[in-house]
Design a protein around this motif. Structure first.
Motif, PDB file in Angstrom:
ATOM      1  N   ALA A  31      -6.658   4.909   8.487  1.00 22.86           N
ATOM      2  CA  ALA A  31      -5.780   4.263   7.090  1.00 22.86           C
ATOM      3  C   ALA A  31      -4.518   3.707   7.450  1.00 22.86           C
ATOM      4  O   ALA A  31      -4.360   2.687   7.103  1.00 22.86           O
ATOM      5  CB  ALA A  31      -5.794   5.426   6.097  1.00 22.86           C
TER       6      ALA A  31
ATOM      7  N   THR B 181       0.989  -1.102   0.158  1.00 22.19           N
ATOM      8  CA  THR B 181      -0.038   0.086  -0.091  1.00 22.19           C
ATOM      9  C   THR B 181       0.891   1.251   0.066  1.00 22.19           C
ATOM     10  O   THR B 181       1.861   1.451   0.550  1.00 22.19           O
ATOM     11  CB  THR B 181      -0.950   0.103   1.130  1.00 22.19           C
ATOM     12  OG1 THR B 181      -0.159  -0.173   2.224  1.00 22.19           O
ATOM     13  CG2 THR B 181      -1.934  -1.103   1.184  1.00 22.19           C
TER      14      THR B 181
ATOM     15  N   TYR C 157      -7.442  10.140   2.982  1.00 16.98           N
ATOM     16  CA  TYR C 157      -6.205   9.425   2.913  1.00 16.98           C
ATOM     17  C   TYR C 157      -6.102   8.000   2.492  1.00 16.98           C
ATOM     18  O   TYR C 157      -6.869   7.393   3.373  1.00 16.98           O
ATOM     19  CB  TYR C 157      -5.579   9.649   4.459  1.00 16.98           C
ATOM     20  CG  TYR C 157      -4.327   9.375   4.592  1.00 16.98           C
ATOM     21  CD1 TYR C 157      -3.108  10.049   4.130  1.00 16.98           C
ATOM     22  CD2 TYR C 157      -3.742   8.068   5.130  1.00 16.98           C
ATOM     23  CE1 TYR C 157      -1.799   9.660   4.210  1.00 16.98           C
ATOM     24  CE2 TYR C 157      -2.534   7.597   5.492  1.00 16.98           C
ATOM     25  CZ  TYR C 157      -1.456   8.321   4.896  1.00 16.98           C
ATOM     26  OH  TYR C 157      -0.156   8.134   5.067  1.00 16.98           O
TER      27      TYR C 157
ATOM     28  N   ASP D 227      -4.880   4.658  -0.725  1.00 18.55           N
ATOM     29  CA  ASP D 227      -4.077   3.854  -1.445  1.00 18.55           C
ATOM     30  C   ASP D 227      -4.935   4.318  -2.858  1.00 18.55           C
ATOM     31  O   ASP D 227      -5.949   3.698  -3.044  1.00 18.55           O
ATOM     32  CB  ASP D 227      -3.882   2.657  -1.376  1.00 18.55           C
ATOM     33  CG  ASP D 227      -3.039   1.855  -2.366  1.00 18.55           C
ATOM     34  OD1 ASP D 227      -3.613   1.829  -3.426  1.00 18.55           O
ATOM     35  OD2 ASP D 227      -1.792   1.705  -1.996  1.00 18.55           O
TER      36      ASP D 227
ATOM     37  N   TYR E 180      -0.291   5.254   0.923  1.00 17.93           N
ATOM     38  CA  TYR E 180      -1.112   5.973   1.222  1.00 17.93           C
ATOM     39  C   TYR E 180      -0.894   7.435   0.884  1.00 17.93           C
ATOM     40  O   TYR E 180       0.239   7.956   1.155  1.00 17.93           O
ATOM     41  CB  TYR E 180      -1.681   5.899   2.807  1.00 17.93           C
ATOM     42  CG  TYR E 180      -2.386   4.661   2.947  1.00 17.93           C
ATOM     43  CD1 TYR E 180      -3.874   4.580   3.104  1.00 17.93           C
ATOM     44  CD2 TYR E 180      -1.722   3.333   3.334  1.00 17.93           C
ATOM     45  CE1 TYR E 180      -4.403   3.241   3.191  1.00 17.93           C
ATOM     46  CE2 TYR E 180      -2.447   2.312   3.597  1.00 17.93           C
ATOM     47  CZ  TYR E 180      -3.758   2.214   3.444  1.00 17.93           C
ATOM     48  OH  TYR E 180      -4.494   1.181   3.764  1.00 17.93           O
TER      49      TYR E 180
ATOM     50  N   HIS F 105      -8.779   0.245   3.795  1.00 21.79           N
ATOM     51  CA  HIS F 105      -9.380   1.461   4.324  1.00 21.79           C
ATOM     52  C   HIS F 105     -10.120   1.244   5.542  1.00 21.79           C
ATOM     53  O   HIS F 105     -10.814   2.458   5.697  1.00 21.79           O
ATOM     54  CB  HIS F 105      -9.912   2.466   3.245  1.00 21.79           C
ATOM     55  CG  HIS F 105      -8.933   2.455   2.112  1.00 21.79           C
ATOM     56  ND1 HIS F 105      -8.897   1.596   1.069  1.00 21.79           N
ATOM     57  CD2 HIS F 105      -8.063   3.682   1.880  1.00 21.79           C
ATOM     58  CE1 HIS F 105      -7.907   2.228   0.061  1.00 21.79           C
ATOM     59  NE2 HIS F 105      -7.231   3.241   0.470  1.00 21.79           N
TER      60      HIS F 105
END
Length: 405
Positions: A376, A216, A256, A258, A218, A349
């Motif tokens: 997140a 991921t 916030y 990915d 973010y 998420h």
């Protein structure tokens, strides 16, 4: 021993008769106080003296004869060491769980209570379950490996087909007749569709191989702008399919998230909505921020007037390779991976996704994603868990779409 501390056989027999397990009560003098019928049958003591006052050694010897050599001897049944539980395997294959509990009164040991329960069937079921789990694990790994190999093998020829489509089309190639342009467009469209399927298969295989863990990255994402771009890219396809595409994206705080996983999930929702909606239908995409006592975030809804999802499949369609029966009957293309990508993105998420509607009623999918950095980050560390549900409640309250594959 004072009379008030003596275990009387009459009282003990009445108590042990009410015990669901096999039970043996041994006095401090190492003699039998009482034995219930369940233990006699379980330990096969019909030919052993189990009356009150009988020596416990004879009972223990009868049980020991039924055990494999090397088993812990049971002759000293009244020793002062008290293991909580033990499992004993008899020569005939039965497995019995035993427990030994001291009986103390006013600080004085007056006896020992033994309990025994036949757990043979329970252990057999557990063994069968472990074997089935291992078998399923092997099958899943083989399927994942085959999927990954097949997908990799398909990528190169598909890329070649698409490259030659670009070379044949103007301005790279010679002018084409209307029929030739139609043929070329059909080749390109189907190659692209297959390429998307291959990418989905690779995604599923990678997720399986990594145990569901995903890389991921973010960052701040403008949700309204992202959805505007995705719906704009979908507009030509919706028009060619004879659909009305309605979208309403409110401005709001950045999420916030990915971006890659989120974009793939939203694209899968939009793709499903268009794919499963007949000409003349409507696909409505909306997004608005929410701020509630338990947190803030974005609610994204994708609604269509398509074939819908049978209510009994509204949770199952989030599983890889699962497609609702009406999608299979209608020969709609797909692999059953679209909604699994949605599920994975929502899980990353720490969000919630729900499906509403029913077969023949259209579908609404509502995704709620928290915008907080802490939420997140927790999800990225593996602390979050997606919530998936199906319901026939009012779609206006937020729900979900496309669940056909």
């Amino acid at each position: 021993m004072p009379q008030n501390l003596r275990l009387t056989a009459q009282v003990a027999e009445a108590l042990l008769a009410a015990v669901p397990e096999g039970a043996l009560l041994v006095g401090a003098d190492n003699q039998v106080v009482a034995v219930n019928r369940r233990l006699v049958e379980l330990a096969r003591l019909q030919d052993v003296d189990t009356s009150s006052g009988a020596p416990v050694e004879a009972l223990a010897a009868a049980v020991a004869e039924q055990l494999p050599s090397g088993s812990t001897p049971l002759r000293q049944l009244n020793r002062r060491q008290f293991p909580r539980t033990a499992e004993v395997r008899f020569l005939d294959g039965r497995v019995v769980r035993t427990s030994r509990r001291p009986i103390d009164v006013a600080g004085e040991r007056v006896g020992v209570l033994w309990l025994a329960e036949d757990i043979t069937e329970q252990r057999r079921r557990e063994t069968d379950l472990r074997r089935h789990i291992r078998t399923l694990g092997e099958l899943a790994r083989e399927r994942s490996e085959f999927t990954a190999r097949a997908s990799h093998e398909l990528r190169t020829p598909l890329a070649t087909i698409l490259s030659f489509c670009d070379l044949l089309a103007p301005p790279s190639g010679e002018p084409l007749s209307a029929a030739q342009a139609t043929y070329l467009d059909t080749i390109r469209r189907n190659a692209q569709r297959m390429q998307e399927m291959v990418e989905g298969l690779l995604h599923a295989a990678t997720a399986t191989a990594t145990g569901g863990r995903q890389e991921t990255a973010y960052a701040r994402v403008d949700m309204a702008r992202l959805l505007c771009r995705l719906t704009g890219e979908l507009q030509p396809r919706a028009e060619s399919a004879g659909l009305f595409l309605v979208h309403d994206h409110e401005p709001g705080p950045p999420a916030y998230a990915d971006r890659g996983h989120l974009e793939n999930a939203l694209a899968a929702l939009l793709d499903n909505a268009v794919k499963f909606t007949p000409a003349g239908g409507t696909v409505t995409v909306s997004a608005h921020p929410y701020d509630e006592p338990d947190g803030a975030g974005w609610e994204i809804s994708v609604a269509d007037t398509g074939i819908g999802i049978p209510k009994e499949f509204q949770e199952e369609v989030f599983t890889e390779f699962v497609r609702a029966p009406n999608a299979r009957r209608g020969a709609y293309p797909g692999t059953g991976l679209g909604l699994s990508a949605v599920r994975d993105a929502v899980r990353l998420h720490d969000g919630h996704v729900a499906v509403h509607g029913g077969e023949g009623e259209g579908t609404v999918v509502v995704v709620r994603l928290p915008t907080g950095r802490a939420a997140a980050a927790a999800s990225a560390a593996g602390g979050g868990g997606a919530s998936v549900s199906g319901s026939d409640s009012d779609p206006g309250s937020g729900s979900g779409s496309a669940g056909r594959g």
